[in-house]
Motif scaffolding. Sequence first.
Motif, PDB file in Angstrom:
ATOM      1  N   ASP A 119       0.815  -1.218   0.000  1.00 21.47           N
ATOM      2  CA  ASP A 119       0.000   0.000   0.000  1.00 21.47           C
ATOM      3  C   ASP A 119       0.847   1.266   0.000  1.00 21.47           C
ATOM      4  O   ASP A 119       0.464   2.280  -0.566  1.00 21.47           O
ATOM      5  N   LEU A 120       1.985   1.213   0.653  1.00 22.80           N
ATOM      6  CA  LEU A 120       2.866   2.380   0.719  1.00 22.80           C
ATOM      7  C   LEU A 120       4.309   1.937   0.651  1.00 22.80           C
ATOM      8  O   LEU A 120       4.717   1.016   1.364  1.00 22.80           O
ATOM      9  N   VAL A 121       5.076   2.579  -0.223  1.00 24.97           N
ATOM     10  CA  VAL A 121       6.515   2.345  -0.329  1.00 24.97           C
ATOM     11  C   VAL A 121       7.237   3.504   0.335  1.00 24.97           C
ATOM     12  O   VAL A 121       6.949   4.671   0.043  1.00 24.97           O
ATOM     13  N   ILE A 122       8.151   3.189   1.243  1.00 28.50           N
ATOM     14  CA  ILE A 122       8.970   4.239   1.841  1.00 28.50           C
ATOM     15  C   ILE A 122      10.424   3.989   1.460  1.00 28.50           C
ATOM     16  O   ILE A 122      10.874   2.846   1.403  1.00 28.50           O
ATOM     17  N   ASN A 123      11.124   5.071   1.169  1.00 29.55           N
ATOM     18  CA  ASN A 123      12.528   4.985   0.785  1.00 29.55           C
ATOM     19  C   ASN A 123      13.330   5.959   1.638  1.00 29.55           C
ATOM     20  O   ASN A 123      13.184   7.182   1.490  1.00 29.55           O
ATOM     21  N   PRO A 349      19.083   8.211   7.422  1.00 26.13           N
ATOM     22  CA  PRO A 349      18.065   7.489   6.646  1.00 26.13           C
ATOM     23  C   PRO A 349      17.136   6.671   7.526  1.00 26.13           C
ATOM     24  O   PRO A 349      15.936   6.570   7.246  1.00 26.13           O
ATOM     25  N   ARG A 350      17.668   6.096   8.579  1.00 29.92           N
ATOM     26  CA  ARG A 350      16.815   5.280   9.455  1.00 29.92           C
ATOM     27  C   ARG A 350      15.822   6.143  10.207  1.00 29.92           C
ATOM     28  O   ARG A 350      14.652   5.788  10.355  1.00 29.92           O
ATOM     29  N   PHE A 351      16.278   7.291  10.696  1.00 27.08           N
ATOM     30  CA  PHE A 351      15.371   8.215  11.374  1.00 27.08           C
ATOM     31  C   PHE A 351      14.307   8.700  10.398  1.00 27.08           C
ATOM     32  O   PHE A 351      13.128   8.824  10.749  1.00 27.08           O
ATOM     33  N   ALA A 352      14.725   8.966   9.161  1.00 30.07           N
ATOM     34  CA  ALA A 352      13.778   9.417   8.141  1.00 30.07           C
ATOM     35  C   ALA A 352      12.739   8.349   7.855  1.00 30.07           C
ATOM     36  O   ALA A 352      11.555   8.647   7.639  1.00 30.07           O
ATOM     37  N   ALA A 353      13.158   7.087   7.840  1.00 29.51           N
ATOM     38  CA  ALA A 353      12.221   5.992   7.589  1.00 29.51           C
ATOM     39  C   ALA A 353      11.195   5.893   8.701  1.00 29.51           C
ATOM     40  O   ALA A 353      10.000   5.697   8.453  1.00 29.51           O
ATOM     41  N   VAL A 354      11.647   6.026   9.955  1.00 27.22           N
ATOM     42  CA  VAL A 354      10.713   5.991  11.081  1.00 27.22           C
ATOM     43  C   VAL A 354       9.705   7.130  10.955  1.00 27.22           C
ATOM     44  O   VAL A 354       8.506   6.950  11.197  1.00 27.22           O
ATOM     45  N   GLY A 355      10.188   8.316  10.571  1.00 27.54           N
ATOM     46  CA  GLY A 355       9.286   9.451  10.406  1.00 27.54           C
ATOM     47  C   GLY A 355       8.245   9.210   9.333  1.00 27.54           C
ATOM     48  O   GLY A 355       7.072   9.575   9.484  1.00 27.54           O
TER      49      GLY A 355
END
Length: 453
Positions: A119-123, A349-355
């Motif tokens: 449903d949602l792709v996060i990069n 990038p990991r913090f951004a992914a959590v956000g």
Amino acid sequence: MRVLIIGAGEVGYHTALRLSRENHRVVLVDQDPEKIKAVNEQMDVQTLVGKGSSPAALLAAGVREAELVVAVTDSDEVNMTACRFAQALAPAVTKVARIRSMDYLHFFEEHDPRQFGVDLVINPEREVANQIMQLIYVPAANSVADFAGGKVKLLGLRAPVTSPILKRPLHELRMSEGSRFLVAAIERDGEVIIPRGDDHLRADDRAYVVVREDMINEVMEFFSLRNEPVRKLVVVGGGAIGRLVAERAQRRDIKARVIEKDEDRCQMLVDQLDDVIVLHGDGTDMSLLREENIGAADVFAAVTDDEEDNVLIALMGKKMGARRTVARVAHMGYVPLVSSLGIDLVVSPRFAAVGAILRYLRRGKVLAVSALRDEGAEVIEVEAQATSAMVGKPLAQVKMPSGALVAAVVRGEEVEIPNGQTVINPGDRMVIFMLTKVLSKVEKLLTVSLEYF
């Protein structure tokens, strides 16, 4: 909400930790027993040792009772497979997949990922590139977040010691500058506080300021900050982040240079980027940085795969005179520490992914979320509903919990920095700043029917 998280790496770990603190029912699956052990020692969630892409493991983890599946292992293939099996086993569940491969991302840009069970792709790399570009748009800020389609900005600002704003109580600023901006929060000594009217800013504070987009330059002048446009950008590291930033900067007619030590990657960048100078060299080489006149750069970003090199490179760039410096770090826990070294923007990038996951977890009429880096506070954009206790009365009569405030109201195309006499109407979009500890109280005010997560 019942959430099934696949992958107990940093992204999965911190997502689970955040949700467990907010009393969500979380099940975390990973095939590494040591990671699961660490999770059990740190938080109150259910865990399962198993392969997240296994149908049997998904069933054992309760996928049919879950409302959301978040697949965030280090393998794109495992994440996509987990989502496809989750789709087959629980058609109603919402599925989020972390995808890093540009090949897959380009494919999903042309094809609806829902056809493949996602449903949602996060990069994470794109999220970081977005953060760096926001700094480029407002270079005088330490952080930038957009709301209401960019009409409202949340800026992290540090006033210089010579700024007259440091000597004035906030209620005085509110009276004279209320239509321009609102100091929604202050980060001081590692703690985020919602200020009172008699508080004033200190030189070491980071002020989180909500401002209308058309008032950014005026507010910068008021804070004694220079918001000169970025014309020269230097990026060290030609990976996914560096390539995306250089490409987007070039579209804005910013002169961009990329320094990359891998010769094959240099050639790939030359083939992919037009009007961007690509240099083959080591970004830790001070003689190379001097030769390239790094001190003249408006933004100098170190985004290689080595976080220690990035910190060193960014500090060298700052010492050489670069106006704004950026460093990419891998570990989320290092972000506050590295920020204290004087680097203007530290991205993970990991913090951004959590956000990104956090934004998607908000349901109902919550339109956007921006979490602060210490996870102790966040800003939401929410559409006011007729059933909300906040609607139809002046804000002065709304019993907002201590630690929360309405920072902006968007009505159609109009943006208002509210005061106590502002009345919220159904359909208005509110930007609310709050400490996460009062989240449940704000939820009750918004509407009895809104499921905040």
